[in-house]
Structures are given as structure tokens and as C-alpha cells.
Design an enzyme around this catalytic site. Structure first.
Site, mmCIF file in Angstrom:
data_model
loop_
_atom_site.group_PDB
_atom_site.id
_atom_site.type_symbol
_atom_site.label_atom_id
_atom_site.label_comp_id
_atom_site.label_asym_id
_atom_site.label_seq_id
_atom_site.Cartn_x
_atom_site.Cartn_y
_atom_site.Cartn_z
ATOM 1 C CD GLU A 244 -3.083 0.703 2.247
ATOM 2 O OE1 GLU A 244 -3.470 -0.478 2.386
ATOM 3 O OE2 GLU A 244 -3.538 1.638 2.911
ATOM 4 N NE ARG A 270 -3.465 38.391 -9.431
ATOM 5 C CZ ARG A 270 -4.702 38.825 -9.234
ATOM 6 N NH1 ARG A 270 -5.652 38.525 -10.096
ATOM 7 N NH2 ARG A 270 -4.998 39.540 -8.173
ATOM 8 C CD GLN A 281 14.688 35.782 -4.894
ATOM 9 O OE1 GLN A 281 14.795 36.094 -3.712
ATOM 10 N NE2 GLN A 281 15.719 35.640 -5.697
#
Lengths: 381, 81
Positions: A244, A270, A281
Site C-alpha cells: 500500500e 498573474r 521570489q
């Protein structure tokens, strides 16, 4: 170590991610809100043979190696924004892997074709209301009655339980045996008399994944229902956890790959203070860190998966991968929401859903604290 | 060092938690509190590395891993095969 995808793996990544983007994301906001499982998505994935990947062809499988299975699940999570559906498929694979490794020939013939085709939905039931990390403290009991086994007890938080046809249920079969041999695993069909299930549990994230309770009251199963040997449950459980933890983090790796692309695109587009926000940064560094975490996590996961596929024990490697990937994914989701600001917090980009989904990863399949315990133990501490 | 001694030394030094723990061949390792369930996982890893063997699914049985004697018998069987 030099790793590169095979041509077959490259093709799979491209085709599965593309399939997922086109076919599996419809109505995801509504389904997430309603906590609704995508039956049509499940059927489409079954048609793509995604539940058949690692199983031998004689049982209806594709016969792929385990690492390629992990890579394919990762590709599914890249394209599919329904984390619950991807988890449901991963659970199906893991149940099938247990049957493949521990089941009798009759059990493999009976259940694996249905698991491969998606016609049988499988679940694994270990956790109980009073035992989570301490799984072997379970209270569910099975006792022999006239050649059959009679099960009594309750399991909870079980993935796929409300929709499952079959569950691998762990129960104490003999309190008097040495601790290592007290628990056994059973293959229990969910339409048997004495089995009842709860409605799906409401959750913070992974809301389309159906988790619930399985209750057994005087539930009689055939004597041949034991998976592996009587008393082998604890060892099957350990083994299943290794598989798993070598598979499930592929879901986070695929999703992180997608989230990084979203963040990069947004940061380029943007504008603020006369330039793209990616030029700051404060924005570019968290995204760069996501990329570092993606690459490191991916290699850790492939290492664990490669070892499991080669028949090696990978206890430490699987825990390292699971711990690192789920913790860094949670942080990455939070950073992604912050980078997109109001758009990250709203439902428009789906990042708030990724963030809610990410929390479960550090809890299920052994909490992060349990992974650290395992790693410490393997270091001799 | 015999297989049994190698296994016993690893359990005492790496898993038992208490220096000087004495382990009899027939002690049930978990029931006697010598190791816990996580210790079994670590032990499996050690056996496969130390003796260059692979313990298959059908050999992951309580009767093969409960005591030093049982573990040693399993390893010897694998080495002979």
C-alpha cells in the site's frame, strides 16, 4: 542510479493522463460537495483496464509489472481531479494484490477476474472504532461453527465499504494462540446475511471516496473463506501495508505534478506591481520547492515500488516514500492555495479541494507518526 | 556463528531493547515481550539481507516466525533449497 521511463511507460503516462483529463473531471465540484462517488468514472476506468494492470492475464489482468502500475496510477492522478475516484481504484488494486499473493487458486479464479473488470468492488477492513494504529488490538472475532466461520464485530473508516461487493476482513480467530497467530483474514462477500453497512461517512476531503462501517452479526462465511492460512492475518497485514505504501503515494505524486503546472501557469499570467508574480521570489521559491519535493518523492516511490516488484522487502523504503510524499504534498497544497490567493481559496481552480484531500494522506495507511516509528525501528532504535 | 546464534544476536542487540536479554530457542518472541510486531518486520528485513534469501508469501506464517528455533529452521531450509 539512472532512471528513465520505458517507451511503454511513456505512452501509458500520456494516454492515461489525457484520458483522465477528458473523461473523469465532469461535475467534480458538485460530486465533491455532495460526497458522490462517480460510478460512470469507475466504469470508464474499468474499460481502460486500470483495475487490471498488475494481474496475470489468466485472471483477466494486463500482466504489467508493479512499478509500471504505480507510474500509471500517478498518470491517472495527474489528469483526474477526483482524488476520491483515484483512491477507490488504488484500493481495488491493493485488494487484488493481496488475493494474488495469499489467495488459493480457487479464490483467485473466483474474485480476480471481477476485480480486474471492475465488476467486483473490493475493500479492505482492518480499522475498528477502538483500534486504528494499534490494528492488532481489534475486537472483531471469528469462530468455527460446523465447518464455517462466524464473524462478529465492526470495522470503520473502510474505503469503498458502502459500495463494495467484497471485503478482506481481519478478525481474531484464536485468543489463545501466540500473538503473531491470533488474527486471520477473510474474504467476505457483502451480500451475506449478517453483514450490514453504514451510509458513507462525511469527511473533510476525499469526499467522493466512499468510506464507511461494516458490521457483522453472526455472519457465517464458508470454511474456505480464509485468505492465506489461519493465523496469518498479522503477517498478511504487514505485507499489505508495504504494498500500500509503495502504491498509494502515486496519487499524491500525480496530483502534485498537476498542481505545480497550475501554479506555474498562474504565476506567469498573474501580474502585480507591473510584472508577473512569478518574478517575485516569494512566489517562485515555494513553487521551486514543490518541484524538488516532486522529484525526490517520485524517486523514493519508484525505488520502493521497484523493490516490491522485484520481490524484495521494502519496509523502510515504502515508509520513507509514504512519509515524505504525503507530508510534502500537504505543504505544497497549502502553498498553492496561498500563491493563488483568493482564487486558491475559492473553488475555481480546485486547489482548496486538493488541500482538503491532502490531509488524509498523513493519516491513512499508517499515520506519519507510525512511519517514523517504523523507520526508527529499521534503524535499530 | 550458527544461524540460530546470528538471529539471536540480532534480536538481542537490535530489537529487544534491553541489553543482556536472554532468549531461549522456544520463547514466543512477541508474547514474551522480547520484540513487538514492528520488530517482526525489521527481523524479516534482516533475515533476507543477512542470509541472502527471499521469504515468500506462503512462508510468512506465525509458525515460521514465532521463535528463534522456528526462524532458524526456516532460514536453514531456505539455505538448503
Amino acid at each position: 542510479m539512472y532512471f528513465q521511463y520505458t517507451p511503454e511507460q511513456k505512452d501509458l503516462i500520456g494516454s492515461i493522463a489525457d484520458f483522465a483529463r477528458k473523461e473523469l473531471n465532469e461535475d467534480i465540484e458538485m460530486r465533491d460537495h455532495e460526497g458522490q462517488f462517480s460510478r460512470s468514472g469507475w466504469e470508464k476506468c474499468a474499460e481502460m483496464q486500470l483495475m487490471a494492470l498488475p494481474f496475470p492475464e489468466e485472471f483477466g489482468g494486463c500482466g504489467l509489472d508493479f512499478l509500471t502500475t504505480v507510474i500509471t496510477l500517478e498518470a491517472l492522478a495527474m489528469g483526474c481531479r477526483d482524488g476520491g475516484l483515484v483512491h477507490a481504484i488504488a484500493t481495488q488494486l491493493l485488494c487484488g494484490i493481496q488475493i494474488l499473493h495469499f489467495g488459493s487458486e480457487d479464490q483467485k479464479k473466483q474474485f480476480l477476474p471481477g476485480i480486474c473488470s471492475g465488476g467486483i468492488i473490493a475493500a479492505q477492513a482492518i480499522t475498528e472504532p477502538d483500534s486504528g494504529s494499534d490494528a492488532m488490538a481489534m475486537k472483531t472475532r471469528a469462530r468455527r461453527v460446523n465447518g464455517e466461520w462466524e464473524l462478529n464485530g465492526s470495522k470503520t473508516f473502510i474505503t469503498n465499504a458502502p459500495i463494495a461487493d467484497l471485503a478482506i476482513i481481519f478478525a481474531v480467530t484464536d485468543d489463545q494462540r501466540p500473538a503473531l497467530g491470533r488474527v486471520s483474514a477473510f474474504l467476505v462477500e457483502m451480500d451475506l446475511e449478517g453483514v450490514s453497512r453504514s451510509r458513507p461517512l462525511g469527511k473533510l476531503g476525499l469526499r467522493t471516496l466512499q468510506n464507511g462501517e461494516i458490521n457483522m452479526k453472526d455472519c457465517k462465511v464458508p470454511g474456505t473463506s480464509i485468505l492465506g492460512n489461519e493465523g496469518q492475518g498479522a503477517l498478511i497485514f504487514n505485507e499489505s501495508m508495504e504494498w500500500e505504501r509503495s502504491l498509494l503515494p502515486a496519487v499524491q505524486i500525480g496530483a502534485l505534478d498537476r498542481i505545480i503546472k497550475t501554479c506555474v501557469d498562474y504565476a506567469k499570467e498573474r501580474k502585480a506591481f507591473g510584472q508577473s508574480i512569478g518574478q517575485f521570489q516569494a512566489v517562485s521559491h515555494p513553487i521551486a520547492q514543490m518541484k524538488v519535493d516532486l522529484e525526490l518523492g517520485r524517486l523514493a516511490l519508484y525505488r520502493a515500488a521497484g523493490m516490491k516488484g522485484a520481490g524484495k522487502r521494502a519496509t523502510m523504503e515504502a515508509s520513507v516514500a509514504k512519509l515524505f510524499i504525503t507530508e510534502t504534498f500537504k505543504k505544497a497544497c497549502l502553498d498553492a492555495v496561498q500563491i493563488l490567493g483568493g482564487y486558491g481559496y475559492s473553488t475555481e481552480y480546485g486547489l482548496e479541494r486538493d488541500l482538503r484531500d491532502s490531509v488524509a494522506g498523513t493519516i491513512y495507511s499508517g499515520t506519519s507518526e507510525m512511519q517514523r516509528n517504523i523507520i526508527a525501528k529499521m534503524l535499530g532504535l | 556463528m550458527t544461524t540460530k546464534d546470528t538471529i539471536r544476536t540480532f534480536i538481542v542487540s537490535e530489537l529487544a531493547g534491553e541489553e543482556g536479554t536472554e532468549i531461549k530457542d522456544s520463547d514466543q518472541l512477541i508474547d514474551a515481550g522480547i520484540i513487538d510486531s514492528m520488530g517482526i518486520i525489521a527481523l524479516l528485513g534482516f533475515l533476507e539481507t543477512e542470509f541472502a534469501i527471499q521469504i515468500d508469501s506462503d512462508e510468512l506464517l506465525p509458525e515460521n516466525l514465532g521463535t528463534v528455533q522456528a526462524i532458524s529452521d526456516l532460514v536453514d531450509r531456505k539455505l538448503r533449497a
